[in-house]
Enzyme design. Structure first.
Site, PDB file in Angstrom:
ATOM      1  N   ARG A 194     -31.867  24.948  12.924  1.00  0.00           N
ATOM      2  CA  ARG A 194     -30.531  24.525  12.478  1.00  0.00           C
ATOM      3  C   ARG A 194     -29.799  23.806  13.617  1.00  0.00           C
ATOM      4  O   ARG A 194     -29.845  24.220  14.763  1.00  0.00           O
ATOM      5  CB  ARG A 194     -29.687  25.721  12.064  1.00  0.00           C
ATOM      6  CG  ARG A 194     -28.218  25.351  11.822  1.00  0.00           C
ATOM      7  CD  ARG A 194     -27.342  26.592  11.790  1.00  0.00           C
ATOM      8  NE  ARG A 194     -25.924  26.287  11.666  1.00  0.00           N
ATOM      9  CZ  ARG A 194     -25.118  26.062  12.704  1.00  0.00           C
ATOM     10  NH1 ARG A 194     -25.591  26.078  13.939  1.00  0.00           N
ATOM     11  NH2 ARG A 194     -23.837  25.816  12.497  1.00  0.00           N
ATOM     12  N   VAL A 195     -29.116  22.739  13.251  1.00  0.00           N
ATOM     13  CA  VAL A 195     -28.242  22.040  14.185  1.00  0.00           C
ATOM     14  C   VAL A 195     -26.849  22.014  13.570  1.00  0.00           C
ATOM     15  O   VAL A 195     -26.700  21.622  12.408  1.00  0.00           O
ATOM     16  CB  VAL A 195     -28.749  20.609  14.451  1.00  0.00           C
ATOM     17  CG1 VAL A 195     -27.745  19.824  15.282  1.00  0.00           C
ATOM     18  CG2 VAL A 195     -30.109  20.652  15.156  1.00  0.00           C
ATOM     19  N   GLY A 196     -25.852  22.438  14.326  1.00  0.00           N
ATOM     20  CA  GLY A 196     -24.488  22.513  13.803  1.00  0.00           C
ATOM     21  C   GLY A 196     -23.665  21.291  14.157  1.00  0.00           C
ATOM     22  O   GLY A 196     -24.173  20.167  14.259  1.00  0.00           O
ATOM     23  N   ASP A 197     -22.380  21.519  14.323  1.00  0.00           N
ATOM     24  CA  ASP A 197     -21.443  20.425  14.602  1.00  0.00           C
ATOM     25  C   ASP A 197     -21.433  19.981  16.054  1.00  0.00           C
ATOM     26  O   ASP A 197     -21.042  18.851  16.360  1.00  0.00           O
ATOM     27  CB  ASP A 197     -20.016  20.879  14.243  1.00  0.00           C
ATOM     28  CG  ASP A 197     -19.587  22.091  15.073  1.00  0.00           C
ATOM     29  OD1 ASP A 197     -20.409  23.024  15.230  1.00  0.00           O
ATOM     30  OD2 ASP A 197     -18.455  22.095  15.582  1.00  0.00           O
ATOM     31  N   THR A 236     -21.070  28.749  23.567  1.00  0.00           N
ATOM     32  CA  THR A 236     -20.430  27.465  23.254  1.00  0.00           C
ATOM     33  C   THR A 236     -19.314  27.154  24.247  1.00  0.00           C
ATOM     34  O   THR A 236     -18.464  27.994  24.501  1.00  0.00           O
ATOM     35  CB  THR A 236     -19.822  27.502  21.842  1.00  0.00           C
ATOM     36  OG1 THR A 236     -20.852  27.816  20.936  1.00  0.00           O
ATOM     37  CG2 THR A 236     -19.211  26.152  21.488  1.00  0.00           C
ATOM     38  N   GLY A 269     -20.093  25.608  12.352  1.00  0.00           N
ATOM     39  CA  GLY A 269     -20.223  24.160  12.419  1.00  0.00           C
ATOM     40  C   GLY A 269     -20.225  23.468  11.076  1.00  0.00           C
ATOM     41  O   GLY A 269     -19.713  22.352  10.936  1.00  0.00           O
ATOM     42  N   THR A 276     -15.131  24.793  17.926  1.00  0.00           N
ATOM     43  CA  THR A 276     -16.109  25.868  17.990  1.00  0.00           C
ATOM     44  C   THR A 276     -16.015  26.686  16.709  1.00  0.00           C
ATOM     45  O   THR A 276     -15.047  26.572  15.969  1.00  0.00           O
ATOM     46  CB  THR A 276     -15.895  26.761  19.232  1.00  0.00           C
ATOM     47  OG1 THR A 276     -16.958  27.710  19.322  1.00  0.00           O
ATOM     48  CG2 THR A 276     -14.566  27.492  19.172  1.00  0.00           C
ATOM     49  N   GLY A 277     -17.045  27.450  16.447  1.00  0.00           N
ATOM     50  CA  GLY A 277     -17.059  28.252  15.227  1.00  0.00           C
ATOM     51  C   GLY A 277     -18.121  27.772  14.260  1.00  0.00           C
ATOM     52  O   GLY A 277     -19.128  27.186  14.687  1.00  0.00           O
TER      53      GLY A 277
HETATM   54  N1  ASP Z   1     -20.104  25.340  16.416  1.00  0.00           N
HETATM   55  C1  ASP Z   1     -21.379  25.919  16.799  1.00  0.00           C
HETATM   56  C2  ASP Z   1     -22.391  25.660  15.698  1.00  0.00           C
HETATM   57  O1  ASP Z   1     -22.045  25.728  14.524  1.00  0.00           O
HETATM   58  C3  ASP Z   1     -21.328  27.372  17.063  1.00  0.00           C
HETATM   59  C4  ASP Z   1     -20.229  27.863  17.972  1.00  0.00           C
HETATM   60  O2  ASP Z   1     -19.276  27.142  18.225  1.00  0.00           O
HETATM   61  O3  ASP Z   1     -20.326  28.992  18.454  1.00  0.00           O
HETATM   62  O4  ASP Z   1     -23.535  25.436  16.018  1.00  0.00           O
END
Ligand code: ASP
Length: 176
Positions: free
Chosen positions: A63-66, A35, A89, A86-87
């Site tokens: 899966r799709v995150g933020d 990321t 999502g 980040t983190g």
């Molecule tokens: N935010 C990203 C997600 O949830 C993952 C990441 O930031 O490492 O897809």
């Protein structure tokens, strides 16, 4: 990082100073990478940003995150500032994280204060954040930078005409 079936699928978005934006998600068969959130302020005072990810490690296939969602993984308002996340999502989406950080800066918070307040909102909305890292990074029109994460371990790099530096962000708590 791959998903739980060993596939690497990527999400990303970009946004510029005119609030033009675009996103892609669930891209397959491309180079793996981690990321990255990027915020930029150019010599004309224009802000822009990008956020790109392979998503959470061992996520469900598809899966799709933020990260590709404007307002969650990234938000830019040229009158105020820009933010990225980040983190986990799902937690970022629940508070419209990057948009909230920008709104808090609009209402007078510094980038560091806005990132901290957004993290505290996430903590308040979850019974436990024991296994949940989230970090925000923000930049305002004055070029001030701030970052904050739930757990220790989130860092960012800045670069300008005077040089570049890695910085460990402030955090709410240590692991363990
Ligand atoms: N935010 C990203 C997600 O949830 C993952 C990441 O930031 O490492 O897809």
């Amino acid at each position: 990082m791959p998903d739980r079936e060993g596939n690497v699928t990527l999400d990303a978005c970009i946004m510029d100073h005119q609030q033009r934006c675009g996103a892609v998600s669930f891209l397959q068969n491309i180079e793996n990478h981690d990321t990255i959130g990027m915020l930029a302020l150019d010599k004309y005072g224009n802000l822009s940003g990008a956020c790109t990810t392979s998503g959470l490690a061992y996520k469900y296939f598809g899966r799709v995150g933020d990260s590709p969602i404007i307002g969650a993984g990234l938000f830019v308002d040229n009158e105020v500032g820009a933010a990225c996340a980040t983190g986990v999502g799902e937690a970022v989406i629940r508070i419209a994280g990057s948009a909230i950080v920008v709104e808090m800066m609009r209402n007078g918070k510094s980038p560091a204060e806005a990132c901290k307040a957004a993290v505290e909102r996430i903590i308040a909305k979850h019974p436990s954040v024991d296994n949940m890292q989230v970090g925000f990074l923000a930049l305002n029109t004055k070029g001030e930078i701030g970052a904050y994460s739930i757990f220790e371990g989130f860092s960012y790099a800045w670069s300008n005409k005077d040089g570049q530096q890695m910085v460990k962000s402030s955090f709410n708590r240590k692991r363990g």
